[in-house]
Design a protein around this motif. Structure first.
Motif, mmCIF file in Angstrom:
data_model
loop_
_atom_site.group_PDB
_atom_site.id
_atom_site.type_symbol
_atom_site.label_atom_id
_atom_site.label_comp_id
_atom_site.label_asym_id
_atom_site.label_seq_id
_atom_site.Cartn_x
_atom_site.Cartn_y
_atom_site.Cartn_z
ATOM 1 N N VAL A 223 60.566 9.262 49.065
ATOM 2 C CA VAL A 223 59.611 8.514 49.875
ATOM 3 C C VAL A 223 58.542 7.859 49.005
ATOM 4 C CG1 VAL A 223 57.863 8.691 51.677
ATOM 5 C CG2 VAL A 223 59.992 9.973 51.882
ATOM 6 N N LEU A 224 58.041 8.584 48.012
ATOM 7 C CA LEU A 224 56.981 8.038 47.172
ATOM 8 C C LEU A 224 57.484 6.941 46.240
ATOM 9 C CD1 LEU A 224 54.980 11.260 46.252
ATOM 10 C CD2 LEU A 224 54.481 9.559 48.010
ATOM 11 N N GLY A 225 58.785 6.887 46.017
ATOM 12 C CA GLY A 225 59.353 5.825 45.199
ATOM 13 C C GLY A 225 59.687 4.582 45.995
ATOM 14 N N ALA A 226 59.536 4.644 47.317
ATOM 15 C CA ALA A 226 59.875 3.518 48.182
ATOM 16 C C ALA A 226 58.680 2.587 48.353
ATOM 17 C CB ALA A 226 60.331 4.038 49.545
ATOM 18 N N GLY A 227 58.958 1.361 48.779
ATOM 19 C CA GLY A 227 57.889 0.415 49.049
ATOM 20 C C GLY A 227 57.200 0.718 50.365
ATOM 21 N N ARG A 228 55.945 0.318 50.474
ATOM 22 C CA ARG A 228 55.228 0.426 51.737
ATOM 23 C C ARG A 228 54.117 -0.613 51.782
ATOM 24 N NH1 ARG A 228 55.406 4.595 47.673
ATOM 25 N NH2 ARG A 228 53.370 5.580 47.408
ATOM 26 N N VAL A 229 53.756 -0.971 53.012
ATOM 27 C CA VAL A 229 52.746 -1.996 53.244
ATOM 28 C C VAL A 229 51.778 -1.495 54.317
ATOM 29 C CG1 VAL A 229 52.295 -4.346 54.041
ATOM 30 C CG2 VAL A 229 54.331 -3.876 52.691
ATOM 31 N N THR A 230 50.499 -1.693 54.087
ATOM 32 C CA THR A 230 49.495 -1.419 55.108
ATOM 33 C C THR A 230 48.839 -2.735 55.497
ATOM 34 O OG1 THR A 230 49.047 0.796 54.223
ATOM 35 C CG2 THR A 230 47.406 -0.147 55.699
ATOM 36 N N LEU A 231 48.971 -3.092 56.781
ATOM 37 C CA LEU A 231 48.325 -4.285 57.317
ATOM 38 C C LEU A 231 47.044 -3.861 58.020
ATOM 39 C CD1 LEU A 231 51.413 -6.039 58.975
ATOM 40 C CD2 LEU A 231 50.533 -6.359 56.654
ATOM 41 N N LEU A 232 45.930 -4.477 57.678
ATOM 42 C CA LEU A 232 44.660 -4.219 58.337
ATOM 43 C C LEU A 232 44.291 -5.434 59.173
ATOM 44 C CD1 LEU A 232 44.534 -2.889 55.270
ATOM 45 C CD2 LEU A 232 42.297 -2.164 56.084
ATOM 46 N N GLY A 233 43.821 -5.200 60.396
ATOM 47 C CA GLY A 233 43.467 -6.331 61.239
ATOM 48 C C GLY A 233 42.802 -5.907 62.519
ATOM 49 N N ASP B 195 45.714 -9.609 64.412
ATOM 50 C CA ASP B 195 45.339 -10.684 63.489
ATOM 51 C C ASP B 195 45.016 -10.051 62.142
ATOM 52 O OD1 ASP B 195 45.610 -12.950 65.126
ATOM 53 O OD2 ASP B 195 43.694 -12.522 66.107
ATOM 54 N N VAL B 196 45.872 -10.283 61.179
ATOM 55 C CA VAL B 196 45.781 -9.620 59.877
ATOM 56 C C VAL B 196 44.593 -10.147 59.085
ATOM 57 C CG1 VAL B 196 46.999 -9.159 57.710
ATOM 58 C CG2 VAL B 196 48.284 -9.278 59.869
ATOM 59 N N VAL B 197 43.781 -9.226 58.551
ATOM 60 C CA VAL B 197 42.631 -9.610 57.733
ATOM 61 C C VAL B 197 42.803 -9.203 56.269
ATOM 62 C CG1 VAL B 197 41.048 -9.523 59.688
ATOM 63 C CG2 VAL B 197 41.325 -7.508 58.248
ATOM 64 N N ASP B 198 43.705 -8.250 55.996
ATOM 65 C CA ASP B 198 43.967 -7.854 54.612
ATOM 66 C C ASP B 198 45.267 -7.055 54.562
ATOM 67 O OD1 ASP B 198 43.493 -7.843 51.907
ATOM 68 O OD2 ASP B 198 41.516 -6.888 52.050
ATOM 69 N N VAL B 199 45.835 -6.967 53.365
ATOM 70 C CA VAL B 199 47.134 -6.311 53.186
ATOM 71 C C VAL B 199 47.112 -5.522 51.879
ATOM 72 C CG1 VAL B 199 49.627 -6.662 52.903
ATOM 73 C CG2 VAL B 199 48.311 -8.193 54.395
ATOM 74 N N TYR B 200 47.648 -4.308 51.922
ATOM 75 C CA TYR B 200 47.815 -3.523 50.702
ATOM 76 C C TYR B 200 49.290 -3.203 50.537
ATOM 77 C CZ TYR B 200 46.787 -0.292 46.903
ATOM 78 O OH TYR B 200 46.727 0.321 45.675
ATOM 79 N N PHE B 201 49.829 -3.537 49.362
ATOM 80 C CA PHE B 201 51.258 -3.369 49.085
ATOM 81 C C PHE B 201 51.469 -2.364 47.968
ATOM 82 C CE2 PHE B 201 54.867 -4.635 46.352
ATOM 83 C CZ PHE B 201 55.902 -4.411 47.244
ATOM 84 N N VAL B 202 52.424 -1.456 48.181
ATOM 85 C CA VAL B 202 52.883 -0.543 47.130
ATOM 86 C C VAL B 202 54.382 -0.760 46.993
ATOM 87 C CG1 VAL B 202 53.114 1.847 46.377
ATOM 88 C CG2 VAL B 202 51.091 1.149 47.680
ATOM 89 N N GLY B 203 54.807 -1.117 45.799
ATOM 90 C CA GLY B 203 56.215 -1.442 45.580
ATOM 91 C C GLY B 203 57.021 -0.285 45.028
ATOM 92 N N GLY B 204 56.551 0.943 45.202
ATOM 93 C CA GLY B 204 57.216 2.087 44.597
ATOM 94 C C GLY B 204 56.410 2.556 43.399
ATOM 95 N N PHE B 205 57.063 3.278 42.503
ATOM 96 C CA PHE B 205 56.365 3.817 41.336
ATOM 97 C C PHE B 205 55.837 2.697 40.448
ATOM 98 C CE2 PHE B 205 59.176 7.495 42.270
ATOM 99 C CZ PHE B 205 58.172 8.434 42.451
ATOM 100 N N GLY B 206 54.541 2.748 40.153
ATOM 101 C CA GLY B 206 53.955 1.868 39.160
ATOM 102 C C GLY B 206 53.495 0.511 39.640
ATOM 103 N N VAL B 207 53.626 0.188 40.931
ATOM 104 C CA VAL B 207 53.291 -1.155 41.401
ATOM 105 C C VAL B 207 52.493 -1.074 42.689
ATOM 106 C CG1 VAL B 207 54.211 -3.376 42.172
ATOM 107 C CG2 VAL B 207 55.395 -2.106 40.376
ATOM 108 N N MET B 208 51.283 -1.644 42.707
ATOM 109 C CA MET B 208 50.506 -1.689 43.940
ATOM 110 C C MET B 208 49.406 -2.711 43.806
ATOM 111 S SD MET B 208 49.384 0.960 41.917
ATOM 112 C CE MET B 208 47.877 1.815 41.430
ATOM 113 N N GLY B 209 48.919 -3.230 44.928
ATOM 114 C CA GLY B 209 47.824 -4.183 44.876
ATOM 115 C C GLY B 209 47.500 -4.777 46.236
ATOM 116 N N TRP B 210 46.300 -5.354 46.333
ATOM 117 C CA TRP B 210 45.863 -6.031 47.547
ATOM 118 C C TRP B 210 46.453 -7.434 47.607
ATOM 119 C CZ3 TRP B 210 43.487 -3.681 51.488
ATOM 120 C CH2 TRP B 210 42.828 -2.476 51.239
ATOM 121 N N VAL B 211 46.774 -7.873 48.797
ATOM 122 C CA VAL B 211 47.298 -9.219 49.043
ATOM 123 C C VAL B 211 46.398 -9.892 50.072
ATOM 124 C CG1 VAL B 211 49.251 -10.567 49.901
ATOM 125 C CG2 VAL B 211 49.671 -8.478 48.590
#
Length: 265
Positions: free
Chosen positions: A100-110, A149-165
């Protein structure tokens, strides 16, 4: 990817080495992951316990801009919370069946609000196309469609990759053209072309591996999970040209295997 705030963290032995390899932006990857999903975790602000987050399992659909649409009852606690404060987040995770922690995930804030009557028919069609069983209660008087209505997005692409969009980049991004076919491409490559994956790893990633498995594929390339001795690590391999369909992806992979054999001959 100047439009994205990126970061990296400890990878548990999965980090790639060497120069960066071209891949879709975080915005594209986030948009694709949310497109592929069907159910997320909706967090609202509790009316009963002010300031505390309240989590709910939430089926969702998307409008053409990638904004989540949910069908909720006025009796539900999350609906009551949204009526008190429209701020919410939706967490969507990649279904890998593995780590699970190696998988991608996205959090949409809005901010979520009920869809007004002029737009209700279109969102109804979008929602039922994803959740056919909702037809049994979609027209109940106490149910309504809400759109975030999305105001911000946080992406985690698995191990070693994450950032705000930035929200505008997420909303403008296109779903990866291989998104629907990716699971079958991955299954086929791992099941039928294990030797070719070792060859591609050696020539294009510079890694002599004893085992190689594709974990993700997109229009610009693919990710490998490699075993070298007692160590596991990840590597990104770029396609020699962009692939915008399963047929093009197959052709590029065949060409790359031939090229790798030529380089080692």
């Amino acid at each position: 990817m100047a439009n994205e705030s990126q970061g990296r963290h400890a990878s548990g032995g999965e980090a790639s080495e060497g120069p960066p390899v071209p891949e879709p932006t975080y915005a594209e990857r986030a948009r694709t992951l949310v497109h592929l999903g069907r159910v997320g975790s909706l967090s609202t602000l509790s009316r009963k316990q002010p300031g505390w987050p309240f989590g709910s399992v939430m089926p969702y659909a998307l409008d053409p801009q990638g904004r989540p649409i949910v069908l909720i009852s006025t009796m539900a606690m999350h609906t009551q919370n949204l009526l008190g404060d429209p701020r919410a987040s939706l967490l969507v995770t990649q279904d890998t069946g593995g780590d699970v922690l190696g998988a991608g995930r996205v959090t949409l804030l809005g901010k979520a609000a009920e869809v007004s009557e002029p737009g209700r028919l279109s969102v109804r069609q979008l929602y039922l196309a994803r959740h056919e069983n909702a037809r049994y209660w979609v027209d109940f008087d106490d149910f309504a469609f809400y759109r975030m209505d999305v105001v911000d997005v946080y992406f985690v692409g698995g191990f070693g990759v994450m950032g705000w969009v930035a929200a505008e980049h997420y909303l403008a991004a296109e779903v990866d053209p291989l998104a629907g076919a990716a699971p079958e491409i991955i299954r086929h490559m791992n099941a039928d072309h294990a030797d070719s994956l070792l060859l591609l790893s050696r020539v294009f990633a510079g890694v002599e591996a004893s085992e190689a498995q594709v974990t993700a594929v997109d229009r610009l390339g693919f990710h490998l999970r490699l075993k070298t001795g007692d160590r596991a690590r990840g590597a990104r391999v770029a396609f020699t040209r962009e692939a915008r369909s399963p047929r093009e992806a197959r052709a590029v992979l065949v060409e790359m295997v031939k090229l790798a054999r030529q380089k080692l001959s």
